[in-house]
Design an enzyme around this catalytic site. Sequence first.
Site, PDB file in Angstrom:
ATOM      1  CB  SER A 176      -0.932   0.004   1.217  1.00 61.14           C
ATOM      2  OG  SER A 176      -0.191  -0.178   2.409  1.00 61.14           O
TER       3      SER A 176
ATOM      4  CD  GLU B  50      -7.630  -5.238   1.711  1.00 62.02           C
ATOM      5  OE1 GLU B  50      -7.697  -4.057   1.338  1.00 62.02           O
ATOM      6  OE2 GLU B  50      -6.587  -5.914   1.626  1.00 62.02           O
TER       7      GLU B  50
END
Length: 279
Positions: free
Chosen positions: A45, A175
């Site tokens: 990320s 997730e």
Amino acid sequence: MKKNMDYLHWKKRNDKKLTMLTCYDYPTAILQDKAGLDVIFVGDSLGTNELGYEHEISVTLDDIIHHLKAVRRGVKEAYLLADMPYKTYEDPEMALLTAKELVLNGADGVKLEGMREDVISHLYSNGIEVWGHLGYTPQLHNKAVVQGKTFDSAKFLLNGAIALQTAGASMIVLELIPEELGKVITEKLSIPTIGIGAGRFTDGQVLIVQDMLGITPFDLRHSKNYGNLGQIMLKAFQSYSNEVENGEFPQIGNVRNMKDEERDKLLNCCLYTHSSNEE
């Protein structure tokens, strides 16, 4: 106390929630470690949140290692996890080389995405603590959408989580899945689960540090703004710019001065040099 995998598993067995955040730099690592986080995560990320890439798949192994080394210098007690970037674990041997590089540069464990039992098994047999990642997986999905909303897709993810545990996964990140599925998977596994957009019943939670600090402009349902730092930083930058332009910064309290005799020598020298040049 240095937090290791035994400690993370102990927290699950004792119904104590695990805390985890992403981190990409040294000063943030110091603060997160001081805050007592269980896991600090150098994730891919960093591509979209730190490096300005359009997608996580652009993140390279060198990118991860560069930021991992910086974070490692600031982490003393938390467990330090590093992502294995896109296309760096195509087969078990490639994955082992990647994992060894990350461990060599400070990672306590590594994380990979998807149903890669062969890779996880190989890393486990070579002494690497490896985390799985199921649900929405940025390296494998083009769009961030909730996974496992139907019975069939939920059962597929549940069976997948069990398979990754059997292969040797130490922990699993879940997730963007329904809360009910996060709860079922967590109860079925003996290894801890960490959720991001996976509901209240996973063994722990992880967020992107820029999201939870309010630096990114997104209003994400699975996250929470704990700091509004984006607005605070913007106002600080604007105030600084205005004060410099208006001559309000720096003030007398911000400068350093020479001793009188040294200043006089400098001024006399400059005056003499200026006079000589005019002649």
